[in-house]
Scaffold this motif. Structure first.
Motif: not given
Length: 602
Positions: A415-425
């Motif tokens: 899995i690639l996540i474009g950007e970690i922006r918050d705690k939930e992500t």
């Protein structure tokens, strides 16, 4: 009276014979070959030199050298000559192309003009009238002149005259119309746009359409990553980001400015009537034979709408992991981590530091028909075959967290996540890692160890980070010294100290900078290269993270294992002669200075 064309061999038996005799006397022709060429000229016309080259009796270069001697002028090789752009652009492109000439500099208070026909009186008079200066013709080949014209009028530092010439040419209905007619047509078109039609209608007219098209093509040629179109109180600013640095371009005529923003919104399928709210869009252009994506963002400012266009040229980006610029040992380390069945790999750095390119290259390396690879991005910058890519749409509730929850039900391997922006992500990424998935993502911190403390600050338990994060890579991009004008330069002891370089490395070091040349648009830089910092989570570092030790301690443990910081990586590039001290100091924070500041604040 003998005309210039007679002297330059287009006609006139006496001039031709004299030039032919010169070629014979220099041993470049024999009498039989000269007679053959003269007979060909009498029957078909044309220049003697061109005929000799066409009949393969003499090379084009030999003709040029002999002709320069015959006309008592200089033979100039434009490919090897630096052209004064300010002087060159005194001559409009339409004139340069019409008469096959290019202004190249000044000598004895005269403008040097390289011409295919140095005694073309009409061309000389036209250039003299346009520049208001006396000229000195020199001889060059048509091929070299055409290349020089392309370089002069299509460089990244376009000036006002160039932009006006482009619009004039776009308005013309026929390429060979006179310049006076072009001026008249442009002024008429611009006046009518302001007086008689709305901005929306003006955006569909030829001058605006052609200008936007030329702006985009210029950006592609200049390797620009972004175009900024910014309204001001009485004008408009256009800037292009080239090699990470914004460079001013000369704006269009004022009467076109409002229509240009509207034209870009039309291309991006935005609501052209909405000028109060931000909007996003995208479109494609075809340049140099390939499709290029353009991502567009529009925001309202106090003086109108600001437009930023991001140029996504997949052909200009190399997604080969082996060619990103990693040191051999670090590349091997990364490849080992990418083959792990689960865990999290994070690439951190500010916007524009090359994080996405590194992650796309990693995906390219991992791509395999046996693996299910899915990405969640905002936006999807490059499309990769064989990989499932999801574009988040927060306006309908499809954010990173919601997309990740859905992906986990899709049997993913990577899995690639474009950007970690918050705690939930980050919590969902940790859950994915703990359930046997490899997760790749980006983050925004200054260096690799600070990513750990930042996630702890966001509320993530340190023991979860210790058990799931496999590697953190911090990176920056620094400009590469132009190889065409590279030269050694002295570096002061103060700069050496700031670079934290050991004395033994300084002793035999040679530092370089770019003098500035046409190849690099006189910036001294051409292209960019990355510098890296690795934090590899071995058992001891995992234990330290789990026990909540300080960021400084984690950094020190990483250095003990031989992983240098961004400054050390930059110094390596510096000593390899690839970049400059200014670039390294601008991209990396000195750990010595960090420690000194920490002491001052205690």
């Amino acid at each position: 009276m003998i005309t210039s064309s007679e002297i330059s061999q287009t006609s006139g038996k006496k001039a031709n014979v004299k030039f032919g005799e010169l070629l014979v006397s220099k041993g470049l022709l024999n009498r039989r070959e000269l007679s053959e060429a003269l007979n060909e000229q009498r029957s078909r016309g044309g220049r003697l030199g061109d005929i000799l080259v066409r009949l393969k009796l003499i090379s084009d270069e030999d003709v040029r050298v002999a002709l320069a001697e015959h006309l008592s002028t200089d033979r100039v090789h434009l490919d090897d000559k630096e052209i004064d752009m300010n002087v060159a652009r005194l001559v409009p492109e339409a004139i340069a192309k019409r008469f096959s000439l290019v202004a190249i500099g000044e000598k004895d208070q005269k403008v040097l003009v390289a011409m295919a026909d140095p005694l073309d009186i009409v061309a000389a008079d036209t250039v003299t009238m346009k520049t208001g200066r006396e000229i000195k013709p020199v001889l060059s080949s048509l091929r070299e002149i055409n290349r020089a014209i392309e370089k002069v009028y299509h460089g990244s530092d376009l000036d006002e005259q160039r932009l006006r010439d482009l619009v004039e040419h776009a308005v013309n209905t026929e390429d060979d119309e006179g310049e006076a007619r072009a001026d008249e047509m442009m002024e008429k078109a611009l006046n009518s746009m302001e007086a008689d039609i709305s901005v929306e209608e003006a955006a569909t007219r030829a001058p605006v359409i052609r200008f936007v098209d030329l702006l985009l093509r210029q950006a592609v040629k200049s390797r620009a990553s972004d175009i900024h179109v910014e309204p001001r109180e009485r004008s408009m600013t256009i800037r292009m980001r080239i090699d990470g640095v914004l460079q001013d371009m000369v704006p269009p005529p004022r009467k076109m400015q409002a229509a240009i923003a509207t034209r870009i919104k039309i291309l991006s399928r935005m609501d052209i009537a909405e000028r109060r709210l931000p909007q996003d869009g995208r479109f494609k252009i075809k340049a140099t034979g390939r499709d290029i994506d353009v991502r567009v963002s529009v925001i309202p400012t106090i003086y109108g709408e600001k437009v930023v266009m991001r140029i996504l040229d997949s052909a200009a980006v190399n997604h080969n992991l082996d060619q990103l610029g990693f040191d051999a040992d670090l590349l091997d380390e990364l490849k080992v981590m990418l083959t792990q069945p689960h865990g999290i790999i994070i690439v951190t750095g500010p916007t524009g530091s090359g994080k996405s390119t590194t992650l796309y290259s990693a995906l390219n390396y991992l791509r395999d028909p046996k693996k299910n690879i899915t990405t969640v991005e905002d936006p999807v910058e490059y499309r990769l075959d064989g990989i499932n890519q999801i574009q988040v749409k927060p306006d309908i509730g499809l954010d990173f967290a919601e997309s990740l929850r859905a992906i986990l039900r899709q049997d993913p391997d990577i899995i690639l996540i474009g950007e970690i922006r918050d705690k939930e992500t980050i919590e969902i990424a940790i859950k994915a890692s703990l359930t046997g998935h490899l997760v790749l993502s980006t983050f925004h911190t200054n260096d690799a160890p600070s990513a750990i403390s930042r996630m702890v600050y966001m509320g993530v338990e340190s023991y979860l980070l210790a058990s799931t994060v496999n590697m953190i890579i911090a990176q920056r991009l620094v400009r590469r010294v132009c190889e065409h004008c590279k030269e050694p330069v002295e570096v002061s002891p103060e700069i050496i100290k700031r670079l934290n370089m050991p004395a033994e490395r300084v002793q035999n070091a040679v530092f370089y900078h770019g003098r500035g040349c046409p190849k690099c648009s006189y910036t001294g830089y051409l292209g960019r290269l990355p510098i890296f910092e690795f934090l590899v989570m071995d058992k001891e570092i995992r234990d330290a993270v789990s026990s909540g030790v300080s960021e400084a301690k984690i950094r020190a443990m990483s250095r003990e294992r031989g992983y240098q910081g961004l400054m050390g990586s930059g110094v390596d590039r510096l000593l390899d002669g690839l970049t400059t001290t200014e670039e390294v100091l601008g991209a990396a924070f000195s750990e010595r200075e960090r420690a000194e500041r920490a002491v001052k604040h205690v």
